[in-house]
Write a protein that holds these residues in place. Sequence first.
Motif, PDB file in Angstrom:
ATOM      1  N   PHE A  27       0.833  -1.204   0.000  1.00  0.00           N
ATOM      2  CA  PHE A  27       0.000   0.000   0.000  1.00  0.00           C
ATOM      3  C   PHE A  27       0.866   1.252   0.000  1.00  0.00           C
ATOM      4  CE2 PHE A  27      -2.056   3.424   2.388  1.00  0.00           C
ATOM      5  CZ  PHE A  27      -3.185   3.634   1.601  1.00  0.00           C
ATOM      6  N   ILE A  28       1.879   1.266   0.856  1.00  0.00           N
ATOM      7  CA  ILE A  28       2.784   2.417   0.932  1.00  0.00           C
ATOM      8  C   ILE A  28       3.531   2.595  -0.390  1.00  0.00           C
ATOM      9  CG2 ILE A  28       4.851   3.325   2.069  1.00  0.00           C
ATOM     10  CD1 ILE A  28       3.874   1.914   4.629  1.00  0.00           C
TER      11      ILE A  28
ATOM     12  N   VAL B 209       2.700   1.461  -3.483  1.00  0.00           N
ATOM     13  CA  VAL B 209       1.824   1.837  -4.583  1.00  0.00           C
ATOM     14  C   VAL B 209       1.410   3.299  -4.453  1.00  0.00           C
ATOM     15  CG1 VAL B 209      -0.486   1.475  -5.547  1.00  0.00           C
ATOM     16  CG2 VAL B 209       0.970  -0.487  -5.025  1.00  0.00           C
ATOM     17  N   THR B 210       1.119   3.730  -3.237  1.00  0.00           N
ATOM     18  CA  THR B 210       0.736   5.122  -3.013  1.00  0.00           C
ATOM     19  C   THR B 210       1.871   6.064  -3.416  1.00  0.00           C
ATOM     20  OG1 THR B 210      -0.691   4.477  -1.167  1.00  0.00           O
ATOM     21  CG2 THR B 210      -0.044   6.795  -1.308  1.00  0.00           C
ATOM     22  N   ALA B 211       3.099   5.700  -3.036  1.00  0.00           N
ATOM     23  CA  ALA B 211       4.268   6.532  -3.378  1.00  0.00           C
ATOM     24  C   ALA B 211       4.504   6.567  -4.879  1.00  0.00           C
ATOM     25  CB  ALA B 211       5.497   6.002  -2.659  1.00  0.00           C
ATOM     26  N   LEU B 212       4.358   5.417  -5.542  1.00  0.00           N
ATOM     27  CA  LEU B 212       4.614   5.353  -6.977  1.00  0.00           C
ATOM     28  C   LEU B 212       3.582   6.148  -7.782  1.00  0.00           C
ATOM     29  CD1 LEU B 212       5.553   1.584  -7.429  1.00  0.00           C
ATOM     30  CD2 LEU B 212       7.066   3.548  -7.736  1.00  0.00           C
ATOM     31  N   MET B 213       2.359   6.236  -7.269  1.00  0.00           N
ATOM     32  CA  MET B 213       1.279   6.864  -8.019  1.00  0.00           C
ATOM     33  C   MET B 213       1.175   8.368  -7.774  1.00  0.00           C
ATOM     34  SD  MET B 213      -1.730   4.018  -7.825  1.00  0.00           S
ATOM     35  CE  MET B 213      -1.533   2.418  -8.582  1.00  0.00           C
ATOM     36  N   ARG B 214       2.024   8.918  -6.941  1.00  0.00           N
ATOM     37  CA  ARG B 214       1.965  10.364  -6.683  1.00  0.00           C
ATOM     38  C   ARG B 214       2.408  11.151  -7.915  1.00  0.00           C
ATOM     39  NH1 ARG B 214       4.547  10.821  -0.576  1.00  0.00           N
ATOM     40  NH2 ARG B 214       2.742  10.047   0.530  1.00  0.00           N
TER      41      ARG B 214
END
Length: 230
Positions: A222-223, A225-230
Amino acid sequence: MKLSVSMTRRETLLGWSYLLFSLFVLPTILRLTADLLGFPLSPTALNILYFVTNFVCVTGIFHKFLWESVKITWAKPWKCLWCALKGLICYYLFTFLVSFLIMPLVGPDFSNVNDNSILELAKEHTGIFAFGTVLLVPVVEETFYRGLLFQGNYRAKPKLAFWLSVLCFAAIHIIGYIGNTDWRTLLACFLQYLPAGIALANAYVASDTIVTPIFIHAVLNFIAVTALMR
């Protein structure tokens, strides 16, 4: 320390068969089937279908092992949460150390090739892809690498089982890039996955339930994917 829940002989045999099938045959079957039905799928859609198929098959094959693990978690939730917290701390400490080790090898502009691939795939069907990465993939990978591989050999040779699961977990994330990426980058990527394997295996033994590493894995994905999608 003894692990309370073991896989049945049937789960073990079917599990190993399905693991090999999912790694080397299933992706091709899914692609060919979609083409034959006249519904060619994009790489992202194929990956989502792969996630779902693996999740359904793995939970079906290992349902007894997973259910017994859930019951242990339900009986001692605070211990499992504490082990998960320690696992996350362990992961980030080891990751910090590994980052210093790989810097001289690849330089400051290094980026993980697997992360780059995930980012490209996530650009299409972002929400569904994130759902699969965070909720489906951890169940499948932990059941295979901490359950089937690690737990299956833990009683006979615990140290060998531990490191085998750690190394295989790291290797499976880079094997698809062999031949297309230089060896320094591949080695750096391999090293980057070792902290996760170590933290997840330790958390499994400490909590005595596969649910704990599944939870840690889901949080880490989750962390990431969230970082990659910023």
